[in-house]
Write a protein that holds these residues in place. Structure first.
Motif, PDB file in Angstrom:
ATOM      1  N   GLN A  66       5.119   2.419   5.457  1.00 28.12           N
ATOM      2  CA  GLN A  66       6.038   1.908   6.457  1.00 28.12           C
ATOM      3  C   GLN A  66       5.940   2.725   7.741  1.00 28.12           C
ATOM      4  OE1 GLN A  66       9.819   2.382   4.567  1.00 28.12           O
ATOM      5  NE2 GLN A  66       9.377   0.977   2.888  1.00 28.12           N
ATOM      6  N   GLN A  67       6.427   2.139   8.839  1.00 27.87           N
ATOM      7  CA  GLN A  67       6.595   2.893  10.075  1.00 27.87           C
ATOM      8  C   GLN A  67       8.018   3.435  10.051  1.00 27.87           C
ATOM      9  OE1 GLN A  67       4.533   3.490  13.299  1.00 27.87           O
ATOM     10  NE2 GLN A  67       6.056   4.998  12.755  1.00 27.87           N
ATOM     11  N   TRP A  95      -2.770  -0.536  12.255  1.00 27.99           N
ATOM     12  CA  TRP A  95      -4.009  -0.059  11.628  1.00 27.99           C
ATOM     13  C   TRP A  95      -3.848   0.208  10.139  1.00 27.99           C
ATOM     14  CZ3 TRP A  95      -2.940   4.642   9.566  1.00 27.99           C
ATOM     15  CH2 TRP A  95      -1.923   5.393  10.162  1.00 27.99           C
ATOM     16  N   VAL A  96      -2.636   0.009   9.606  1.00 31.47           N
ATOM     17  CA  VAL A  96      -2.407   0.190   8.176  1.00 31.47           C
ATOM     18  C   VAL A  96      -2.487  -1.168   7.493  1.00 31.47           C
ATOM     19  CG1 VAL A  96      -0.733   0.828   6.410  1.00 31.47           C
ATOM     20  CG2 VAL A  96      -0.999   2.260   8.429  1.00 31.47           C
ATOM     21  N   ASN A  97      -3.357  -1.282   6.528  1.00 30.65           N
ATOM     22  CA  ASN A  97      -3.550  -2.534   5.810  1.00 30.65           C
ATOM     23  C   ASN A  97      -2.867  -2.425   4.452  1.00 30.65           C
ATOM     24  OD1 ASN A  97      -4.423  -5.070   5.161  1.00 30.65           O
ATOM     25  ND2 ASN A  97      -6.569  -4.522   4.880  1.00 30.65           N
ATOM     26  N   ASP A 121      -7.488   4.450   3.164  1.00 38.85           N
ATOM     27  CA  ASP A 121      -8.322   5.592   3.550  1.00 38.85           C
ATOM     28  C   ASP A 121      -9.796   5.270   3.330  1.00 38.85           C
ATOM     29  OD1 ASP A 121      -9.114   8.091   4.347  1.00 38.85           O
ATOM     30  OD2 ASP A 121      -8.577   9.091   2.467  1.00 38.85           O
ATOM     31  N   PRO A 122     -10.354   4.370   4.133  1.00 33.75           N
ATOM     32  CA  PRO A 122     -11.754   3.966   3.928  1.00 33.75           C
ATOM     33  C   PRO A 122     -12.749   5.115   4.035  1.00 33.75           C
ATOM     34  CG  PRO A 122     -10.627   2.467   5.440  1.00 33.75           C
ATOM     35  CD  PRO A 122      -9.720   3.633   5.235  1.00 33.75           C
ATOM     36  N   ALA A 167      -8.075   0.475  -4.937  1.00 35.47           N
ATOM     37  CA  ALA A 167      -7.716  -0.411  -3.825  1.00 35.47           C
ATOM     38  C   ALA A 167      -7.172   0.380  -2.638  1.00 35.47           C
ATOM     39  CB  ALA A 167      -6.694  -1.442  -4.297  1.00 35.47           C
ATOM     40  N   LYS A 168      -6.376   1.414  -2.917  1.00 38.61           N
ATOM     41  CA  LYS A 168      -5.824   2.231  -1.823  1.00 38.61           C
ATOM     42  C   LYS A 168      -6.940   2.920  -1.048  1.00 38.61           C
ATOM     43  CE  LYS A 168      -1.266   3.121  -3.799  1.00 38.61           C
ATOM     44  NZ  LYS A 168      -0.337   4.158  -4.354  1.00 38.61           N
ATOM     45  N   GLN A 169      -8.005   3.269  -1.741  1.00 38.40           N
ATOM     46  CA  GLN A 169      -9.143   3.886  -1.065  1.00 38.40           C
ATOM     47  C   GLN A 169      -9.700   2.953   0.013  1.00 38.40           C
ATOM     48  OE1 GLN A 169     -11.048   7.038  -1.652  1.00 38.40           O
ATOM     49  NE2 GLN A 169     -11.719   6.284   0.337  1.00 38.40           N
ATOM     50  N   TYR A 170      -9.797   1.668  -0.300  1.00 39.37           N
ATOM     51  CA  TYR A 170     -10.366   0.710   0.642  1.00 39.37           C
ATOM     52  C   TYR A 170      -9.368   0.300   1.727  1.00 39.37           C
ATOM     53  CZ  TYR A 170     -14.657   0.020  -2.025  1.00 39.37           C
ATOM     54  OH  TYR A 170     -15.875   0.213  -2.633  1.00 39.37           O
TER      55      TYR A 170
END
Length: 462
Positions: A35-36, A58-60, A403-404, A397-400
């Motif tokens: 969240q922001q 920029w957060v997916n 935090d790519p 999934a969080k990696q992609y």
């Protein structure tokens, strides 16, 4: 520059949403997560407020994170409603006993209602607003947080004794959370389960083939877990991540009946044991509540008050005093109503101190004094195998998505491979459960003694 711009936008938005509010300052929170989040100082009030709004561009977010703001707001609003009714005496004698929990007579209200075991640990709910594109208003919530800092951000890292105390208190908090059961009797994420109650104006539902049957929760835990599993699988499919999708779905369908052994939709804080989520304050020498729980101590006869967490039961002495006191969680959005075993603590190295706190009764009317925290212990090993697979998929999934550029993909893939190998070893047929019981049997008592070694038992290494 970007941070100042965000803060100015948040200040202007707050002035529009809450005109006349004497706002002194708005600043970006350092641990806002998906969240922001902004810290808001208001004139005339001691302590900050938290303002949550939609994600950074920029957060997916993952599908499971899409409703994080409304989930936390719904939980806080629901609990505030229970608190006012219980403190006002409205719950009174309208309850019958069922499985150790108090049951409301009205199916349209709180189907289950326990004591307020979370009083003093939850943030205070102030306001929630769904997104309004026409008025250019994003989804938001405003609350007063519990005091404290997350353990991982403490300027002075705790020593081993401090961690022992923090873990024990975290185990007790996990138990307090699990004492609360779905108010609608259904399983699933908070937003779906709370939707029929109308505790907050829910954001519009986005129906997909994965979530269409479960927008109001699921009547079974297998249905709720199916949605969780499909959500993360579709997140990975969207990024064309190469994993054995059909093999994973096949294991779920094979073991689906095992999940239906869970019939109590307990509130589960999946990351309650994470030092990046636990809030603590440093205890003072004159604080009578800063002592460690003693198993030999007499449990209190009443539930905690609505202002502060229930006091520990052993008198404070220089030898037993805790340096840190757990005051709550930083993030209350990623909770589900389901099987407590899905918490990450059961898939990592659960410490003895955490398990000690988990099994310490809160009060004489603690529902788990007559009912096990872990339902159907004989099938627990099989359920853990599925949850191991789910957590590995979620981390992948969080990696992609988050935090790519990170390097956690190989570890997540390794854990997924180990989980799938263990699932492959589970035989088909109705007797597989009996075969597994000969080697592994997990009950509430044995979980406490075998927690540290459970990783090897279920094919997961840390």
């Amino acid at each position: 520059m970007g941070s100042n711009s965000n803060e100015e936008e948040a200040f202007a938005l707050l002035c529009r949403l809450l005109p006349g509010l004497p706002i002194n300052r708005v600043r970006v929170a350092s641990n806002g997560g998906i969240q922001q989040t902004y810290v808001v100082d208001i004139a005339g009030w001691n302590g900050p407020f938290l303002f949550h709004t939609t994600h950074h561009s920029w957060v997916n977010p993952l599908r499971s994170e899409y409703c994080s703001i409304s989930s936390e707001a719904a939980l806080l609003a629901w609990y505030s409603g229970i608190s006012s009714r219980v403190c006002g005496g409205e719950v009174g004698n309208t309850n019958d006993e069922k499985d150790g929990h108090r049951v409301r007579e009205s199916p349209d209200n709180d189907v289950y209602c326990t004591k307020l075991y979370l009083s003093g640990f939850l943030p205070t709910f102030i306001k929630y607003g769904p997104p309004n594109p026409e008025a250019q208003v994003p989804e938001y919530s405003l609350s007063r947080p519990r005091p404290g800092k997350v353990v991982s951000s403490l300027p002075q890292p705790p020593n081993n004794d401090d961690y022992t105390s923090i873990n024990q208190q975290a185990g007790q908090l996990f138990r307090r959370i699990a004492c609360h059961v779905s108010p609608t009797g259904t399983f699933g994420d908070i937003t779906s389960v709370m939707r029929p109650l109308g505790v907050i104006p829910m954001r519009p539902t986005v129906r997909t083939p994965a979530n269409a049957p479960y927008i109001y929760g699921s009547t079974t835990w297998s249905g709720a877990f199916h949605l969780m599993l499909e959500s993360v699988l579709r997140d990975l499919e969207d990024h064309f991540v190469n994993i054995p999708y059909s093999r994973i779905r096949g294991h779920f369908e094979r073991l689906r009946p095992v999940l239906d052994k869970v019939t109590r939709p307990s509130l589960v804080a999946i990351t309650c044991s994470s030092m990046q989520n636990i809030l603590v304050v440093e205890s003072h020498a004159d604080d009578p509540e800063s002592s460690t729980v003693s198993k030999e101590a007499k449990v209190p006869k009443s539930s905690p008050t609505d202002q502060e967490p229930g006091p520990h039961t052993r008198p404070a002495t220089p030898e037993t005093r805790d340096k840190y006191k757990v005051t709550g969680l930083s993030d209350w959005s990623m909770l589900v109503f389901g099987d407590p075993l899905i918490a990450t603590v059961f898939h990592e190295e659960a410490t003895e101190s955490f398990m000690s706190g988990l099994h310490e009764p809160i009060a004489e009317d603690d529902p788990f004094t007559s009912v096990s925290i872990i339902e159907h212990a004989d099938s627990a090993p099989l359920r853990l195998l599925l949850y191991n697979c789910y957590h590995a998929l979620n981390d992948l999934a969080k990696q992609y998505y988050h935090d790519p550029q990170g390097d956690a993909e190989m570890e997540a893939r390794r854990r997924l491979l180990l989980a799938l190998r263990e699932l492959d070893r589970v035989p088909d047929g109705t007797e597989f459960e009996e075969n597994l019981q000969e080697d592994i049997s997990i009950g509430e008592a044995s979980i406490a003694t075998d927690a540290v070694g459970a990783n090897k038992k279920f094919g997961v290494t840390s």
